[in-house]
Scaffold this motif. Structure first.
Motif, PDB file in Angstrom:
ATOM      1  N   ASP A 133       0.777  -1.234   0.000  1.00  0.00           N
ATOM      2  CA  ASP A 133       0.000   0.000   0.000  1.00  0.00           C
ATOM      3  C   ASP A 133       0.808   1.284   0.000  1.00  0.00           C
ATOM      4  O   ASP A 133       0.245   2.376  -0.116  1.00  0.00           O
ATOM      5  N   VAL A 135       2.533   4.281  -1.286  1.00  0.00           N
ATOM      6  CA  VAL A 135       2.537   4.942  -2.595  1.00  0.00           C
ATOM      7  C   VAL A 135       3.823   5.719  -2.854  1.00  0.00           C
ATOM      8  O   VAL A 135       3.982   6.331  -3.913  1.00  0.00           O
ATOM      9  N   THR A 151      -1.800  -0.308   6.018  1.00  0.00           N
ATOM     10  CA  THR A 151      -3.064  -0.909   5.614  1.00  0.00           C
ATOM     11  C   THR A 151      -3.179  -2.313   6.188  1.00  0.00           C
ATOM     12  O   THR A 151      -4.283  -2.821   6.412  1.00  0.00           O
ATOM     13  N   ASN A 181      -6.253  -3.783  -2.637  1.00  0.00           N
ATOM     14  CA  ASN A 181      -6.369  -2.885  -3.789  1.00  0.00           C
ATOM     15  C   ASN A 181      -6.945  -1.522  -3.427  1.00  0.00           C
ATOM     16  O   ASN A 181      -6.964  -0.619  -4.269  1.00  0.00           O
ATOM     17  N   ARG A 182      -7.426  -1.363  -2.211  1.00  0.00           N
ATOM     18  CA  ARG A 182      -8.095  -0.113  -1.827  1.00  0.00           C
ATOM     19  C   ARG A 182      -7.327   0.707  -0.797  1.00  0.00           C
ATOM     20  O   ARG A 182      -7.753   1.812  -0.452  1.00  0.00           O
ATOM     21  N   ARG A 184      -4.100   2.894   0.726  1.00  0.00           N
ATOM     22  CA  ARG A 184      -2.969   3.734   0.317  1.00  0.00           C
ATOM     23  C   ARG A 184      -2.345   4.369   1.548  1.00  0.00           C
ATOM     24  O   ARG A 184      -3.055   4.872   2.423  1.00  0.00           O
ATOM     25  N   PRO A 246      -4.070   4.590 -10.384  1.00  0.00           N
ATOM     26  CA  PRO A 246      -4.197   3.136 -10.229  1.00  0.00           C
ATOM     27  C   PRO A 246      -2.915   2.415 -10.636  1.00  0.00           C
ATOM     28  O   PRO A 246      -2.263   2.787 -11.611  1.00  0.00           O
ATOM     29  N   TYR A 247      -2.575   1.414  -9.873  1.00  0.00           N
ATOM     30  CA  TYR A 247      -1.301   0.725  -9.976  1.00  0.00           C
ATOM     31  C   TYR A 247      -1.571  -0.743 -10.313  1.00  0.00           C
ATOM     32  O   TYR A 247      -2.245  -1.447  -9.559  1.00  0.00           O
ATOM     33  N   TRP A 266      -3.602  -7.584 -10.408  1.00  0.00           N
ATOM     34  CA  TRP A 266      -4.358  -6.763  -9.476  1.00  0.00           C
ATOM     35  C   TRP A 266      -4.171  -5.293  -9.838  1.00  0.00           C
ATOM     36  O   TRP A 266      -3.099  -4.875 -10.281  1.00  0.00           O
ATOM     37  N   THR A 268      -5.014  -1.321  -8.262  1.00  0.00           N
ATOM     38  CA  THR A 268      -5.527  -0.511  -7.162  1.00  0.00           C
ATOM     39  C   THR A 268      -6.696   0.348  -7.630  1.00  0.00           C
ATOM     40  O   THR A 268      -6.829   0.661  -8.811  1.00  0.00           O
ATOM     41  N   GLU A 269      -7.551   0.726  -6.673  1.00  0.00           N
ATOM     42  CA  GLU A 269      -8.704   1.565  -6.988  1.00  0.00           C
ATOM     43  C   GLU A 269      -8.404   3.018  -6.626  1.00  0.00           C
ATOM     44  O   GLU A 269      -7.762   3.303  -5.613  1.00  0.00           O
ATOM     45  N   SER A 270      -8.880   3.934  -7.447  1.00  0.00           N
ATOM     46  CA  SER A 270      -8.684   5.358  -7.187  1.00  0.00           C
ATOM     47  C   SER A 270      -9.725   5.852  -6.195  1.00  0.00           C
ATOM     48  O   SER A 270     -10.766   5.236  -5.983  1.00  0.00           O
TER      49      SER A 270
END
Length: 355
Positions: A133, A135, A151, A181-182, A184, A246-247, A266, A268-270
């Motif tokens: 997580d 960034v 996270t 995925n959610r 950060r 998103p990654y 996978w 990630t979600e913005s």
């Protein structure tokens, strides 16, 4: 170096001996090292995490009802070994399977993967989920890909509740993937930590510098910046978290049917207007609680006009880096299912409510 320790080589062992005396409801094993719940519930998925010591209360402080069934502490900032994970998994398996929650550090990943294969060979259903997580950087001194940080704490709470609710291994693994995925996170250091074996700070900052995007082992981040003030630093941290695109990454997942690793993609979600989040403002070790609340105040001010709603918050020491002076911010995008699970009772040495 002045620390409340004795011999450097015995730091983790003596720490675990202290845990055992302070929390008789837990079972502490010293060879190999692991902590498990004493009140293990029959017929549920067992949740295990772990990593190098020095980040307390993560992970051993989160063993108990509503969170982890087991934790595997390595030496300071050093991955636990496969035999720790393997024996811990054997100890807590009730027949419903074991889920490993793994922070993305190369040693942790390799050793947990070995433990997955060993447990599968014993006929135990097993799965692992990666948390990555941070960034701040794509690749780090310790990782291939983003680092796994705070996270993990929120994942342990939500997934621990899901296990208590009776989720099977497939369902809880999919929830773990959604959380990964959610989430950060980003951290900053005002002063470095001191690893006992090194006997000196892991890096040097002058009075007018901060390490922006620092890792929880003291790894460098985005850049070394000039110190300004709390609001400016928090604003810069939130900009990095909110602006992060998103990654996409490839994650290895274990298939119990074939007994092989399979690659999954996978993404990630913005974060956007209308989203709901849990905010964790985390002390990296030596930051006063009063300063954490000042950071949270600014986080809330930034999110309000963006129409991003803070549904829950945690403010305190949850994922530390020994005595590092610094703070991290974590935003986890949540839904009704996650919030309901987050709110369920928890009773561990470091997190307790509803009990």
């Amino acid at each position: 170096m002045k620390k409340m320790i004795n011999q450097v080589d015995n730091v983790v062992k003596e720490q675990l001996q202290g845990v055992a005396k302070a929390h008789p409801e837990l079972e502490v094993n010293l060879d190999p090292m692991y902590i498990v719940r004493g009140d293990r519930k029959a017929a549920k998925v067992a949740l295990i995490s772990g990593g190098g010591s020095g980040h307390e209360p993560m992970h051993g402080g989160f063993v108990g009802k509503g969170m982890l069934d087991g934790a595997c502490p390595g030496e300071m900032f050093t991955s636990p070994t496969p035999d720790q994970m393997y024996e811990c998994g054997q100890k807590v398996d009730s027949g419903e399977g074991v889920l490993f929650l793994v922070k993305n550090y190369t040693g942790d990943v390799l050793n947990f993967e070995t433990a997955v294969e060993l447990l599968h060979a014993e006929g135990i259903k097993v799965q692992s989920t990666l948390v990555d997580d941070d960034v701040a950087v794509k690749d780090s001194l310790y990782t291939a890909g983003r680092r796994g940080v705070a996270t993990t704490v929120l994942a342990e709470k939500i997934l621990g509740a899901a296990a208590e609710e009776g989720y099977d291994l497939d369902k809880i693994s999919e929830l773990a993937k959604r959380i990964a995925n959610r989430g950060r996170s980003l951290g900053v250091a005002l002063a470095a930590c001191t690893v006992p074996a090194a006997g000196k700070p892991s890096f040097e900052l002058n009075d007018q510098e901060i390490e922006f995007g620092v890792g929880i082992h003291g790894e460098p981040g985005i850049e070394r910046r000039a110190f300004t003030d709390g609001d400016s630093i928090t604003t810069d941290m939130m900009s990095e978290i909110l602006d992060n695109q998103p990654y996409e990454r490839t994650v290895r997942r274990w298939d119990n049917d074939s007994g092989e690793w399979q690659d999954e993609t996978w993404v990630t979600e913005s974060l956007q207007a209308g989203d709901r989040v849990i905010v964790l403002v985390n002390n990296l070790g030596a930051t006063p609680q009063s300063e954490l609340y000042m950071v949270y105040r600014k986080v809330a001010e930034i999110l309000e006009p963006l129409d991003i709603s803070i549904e829950r918050n945690l403010i305190g020491s949850y994922c530390t880096s020994l005595d590092m002076q610094g703070v991290s911010i974590t935003l986890l995008k949540v839904d009704d299912e996650m919030l309901s699970l987050y709110d369920t009772p928890v009773n561990t040495p470091a997190m307790r409510w509803g009990c």
